[in-house]
Design a protein around this motif. Structure first.
Motif, PDB file in Angstrom:
ATOM      1  N   ARG A 120      -1.649   8.680   4.758  1.00  0.00           N
ATOM      2  CA  ARG A 120      -0.667   7.744   3.919  1.00  0.00           C
ATOM      3  C   ARG A 120      -0.014   7.065   4.359  1.00  0.00           C
ATOM      4  O   ARG A 120       0.801   6.184   3.565  1.00  0.00           O
ATOM      5  CB  ARG A 120       0.118   9.022   2.874  1.00  0.00           C
ATOM      6  CG  ARG A 120      -0.676   9.897   2.159  1.00  0.00           C
ATOM      7  CD  ARG A 120      -0.053  10.879   0.924  1.00  0.00           C
ATOM      8  NE  ARG A 120       1.982  10.563   1.172  1.00  0.00           N
ATOM      9  CZ  ARG A 120       2.216  11.465   0.542  1.00  0.00           C
ATOM     10  NH1 ARG A 120       2.276  11.787  -0.343  1.00  0.00           N
ATOM     11  NH2 ARG A 120       3.523  11.878   0.745  1.00  0.00           N
ATOM     12  N   ALA A 121      -0.469   6.478   5.335  1.00  0.00           N
ATOM     13  CA  ALA A 121       0.243   5.492   7.008  1.00  0.00           C
ATOM     14  C   ALA A 121      -0.239   4.369   5.718  1.00  0.00           C
ATOM     15  O   ALA A 121      -1.232   3.830   5.349  1.00  0.00           O
ATOM     16  CB  ALA A 121       0.776   5.936   7.605  1.00  0.00           C
ATOM     17  N   HIS A 122       0.324   2.890   5.977  1.00  0.00           N
ATOM     18  CA  HIS A 122       0.609   1.619   5.908  1.00  0.00           C
ATOM     19  C   HIS A 122       0.819   0.490   6.494  1.00  0.00           C
ATOM     20  O   HIS A 122       1.723   0.652   7.053  1.00  0.00           O
ATOM     21  CB  HIS A 122       0.528   0.961   4.433  1.00  0.00           C
ATOM     22  CG  HIS A 122      -0.276   1.742   3.016  1.00  0.00           C
ATOM     23  ND1 HIS A 122      -0.960   1.966   2.846  1.00  0.00           N
ATOM     24  CD2 HIS A 122       0.367   2.618   2.813  1.00  0.00           C
ATOM     25  CE1 HIS A 122      -0.840   2.798   1.652  1.00  0.00           C
ATOM     26  NE2 HIS A 122       0.288   3.316   1.612  1.00  0.00           N
ATOM     27  N   VAL A 123      -0.485   0.157   7.697  1.00  0.00           N
ATOM     28  CA  VAL A 123       0.499  -1.041   8.475  1.00  0.00           C
ATOM     29  C   VAL A 123       0.472  -2.239   7.446  1.00  0.00           C
ATOM     30  O   VAL A 123       0.172  -2.686   7.483  1.00  0.00           O
ATOM     31  CB  VAL A 123      -0.336  -1.483   9.786  1.00  0.00           C
ATOM     32  CG1 VAL A 123       0.188  -2.203  10.345  1.00  0.00           C
ATOM     33  CG2 VAL A 123      -0.358   0.076  10.253  1.00  0.00           C
ATOM     34  N   PHE A 124       2.211  -3.123   7.999  1.00  0.00           N
ATOM     35  CA  PHE A 124       2.385  -4.469   7.214  1.00  0.00           C
ATOM     36  C   PHE A 124       2.335  -5.522   8.705  1.00  0.00           C
ATOM     37  O   PHE A 124       2.781  -5.066   9.199  1.00  0.00           O
ATOM     38  CB  PHE A 124       3.132  -4.696   6.663  1.00  0.00           C
ATOM     39  CG  PHE A 124       2.614  -3.768   4.928  1.00  0.00           C
ATOM     40  CD1 PHE A 124       2.706  -4.100   3.804  1.00  0.00           C
ATOM     41  CD2 PHE A 124       3.527  -1.730   4.838  1.00  0.00           C
ATOM     42  CE1 PHE A 124       2.287  -3.221   2.702  1.00  0.00           C
ATOM     43  CE2 PHE A 124       3.560  -1.146   4.339  1.00  0.00           C
ATOM     44  CZ  PHE A 124       2.625  -1.813   3.171  1.00  0.00           C
ATOM     45  N   PRO A 125       1.866  -6.461   8.453  1.00  0.00           N
ATOM     46  CA  PRO A 125       2.273  -8.095   9.288  1.00  0.00           C
ATOM     47  C   PRO A 125       3.354  -8.147   9.153  1.00  0.00           C
ATOM     48  O   PRO A 125       4.011  -9.471   9.278  1.00  0.00           O
ATOM     49  CB  PRO A 125       0.687  -8.556   8.900  1.00  0.00           C
ATOM     50  CG  PRO A 125       0.717  -8.609   7.307  1.00  0.00           C
ATOM     51  CD  PRO A 125       1.133  -7.201   6.680  1.00  0.00           C
ATOM     52  N   PHE A 126       4.490  -7.753   8.577  1.00  0.00           N
ATOM     53  CA  PHE A 126       5.747  -7.840   9.050  1.00  0.00           C
ATOM     54  C   PHE A 126       6.642  -6.855   9.266  1.00  0.00           C
ATOM     55  O   PHE A 126       6.543  -5.427   9.312  1.00  0.00           O
ATOM     56  CB  PHE A 126       6.039  -8.722   7.787  1.00  0.00           C
ATOM     57  CG  PHE A 126       6.059  -7.741   6.446  1.00  0.00           C
ATOM     58  CD1 PHE A 126       6.814  -6.360   6.441  1.00  0.00           C
ATOM     59  CD2 PHE A 126       4.864  -7.866   5.568  1.00  0.00           C
ATOM     60  CE1 PHE A 126       6.521  -5.661   4.768  1.00  0.00           C
ATOM     61  CE2 PHE A 126       4.690  -7.081   4.975  1.00  0.00           C
ATOM     62  CZ  PHE A 126       5.227  -5.967   4.646  1.00  0.00           C
ATOM     63  N   GLY A 127       8.206  -7.562  10.164  1.00  0.00           N
ATOM     64  CA  GLY A 127       8.402  -6.056  10.562  1.00  0.00           C
ATOM     65  C   GLY A 127       9.321  -6.304   8.877  1.00  0.00           C
ATOM     66  O   GLY A 127      10.260  -7.007   7.996  1.00  0.00           O
TER      67      GLY A 127
END
Length: 130
Positions: free
Chosen positions: A1-8
């Motif tokens: 259920r992990a998601h990677v986003f292009p921001f901190g």
């Protein structure tokens, strides 16, 4: 259920200068001047306000937060706690910065009912909310 986003996630929204851009040492605290003096690459990193993101995504609980943000932990962790974002377990790496004090951060965690699980000093420490 992990998601990677292009921001901190941080304490504000926007694009901000980032030194050592696109490396494992990238930091919002490293200025363009710092990069030029050391012949390092600078760029722009995207940041989103953590409180707004957690609320918008309807995140009710964070089981584990791993914070390794090259000195920005002294800004981010107090901001999280002040806004009621209290991960069950918090692991962070300290980075000595001018004007920053790891003992103060540890005191803040203790005051917020966190207990130290294990500690490797500036390398890494783990805390649990009681």
């Amino acid at each position: 259920r992990a998601h990677v986003f292009p921001f901190g996630l941080g304490d504000r929204d926007g694009g901000f200068p980032m030194g050592d851009f696109e490396t494992d040492g990238a930091s919002f605290l490293k200025s363009e001047r710092w990069c030029k003096e050391r012949q390092r690459q600078s760029g722009e990193g995207q940041m989103r306000d953590m409180y707004d993101f957690v609320r918008r995504e309807r995140i009710r609980q964070i089981d584990l937060a791993l914070v390794n943000v090259e000195g920005y932990e002294y800004e981010l962790i107090p901001y999280m706690l002040a806004d009621g974002i209290k991960p069950v377990r918090l692991v962070y790496q300290s980075h000595p910065q001018v004007g920053s004090d790891d003992e103060t951060l540890r005191g803040t965690l203790t005051a917020q009912r966190y207990r130290l699980l294990w500690d490797y000093g500036l390398v890494l420490s783990a805390w649990e909310c009681t």
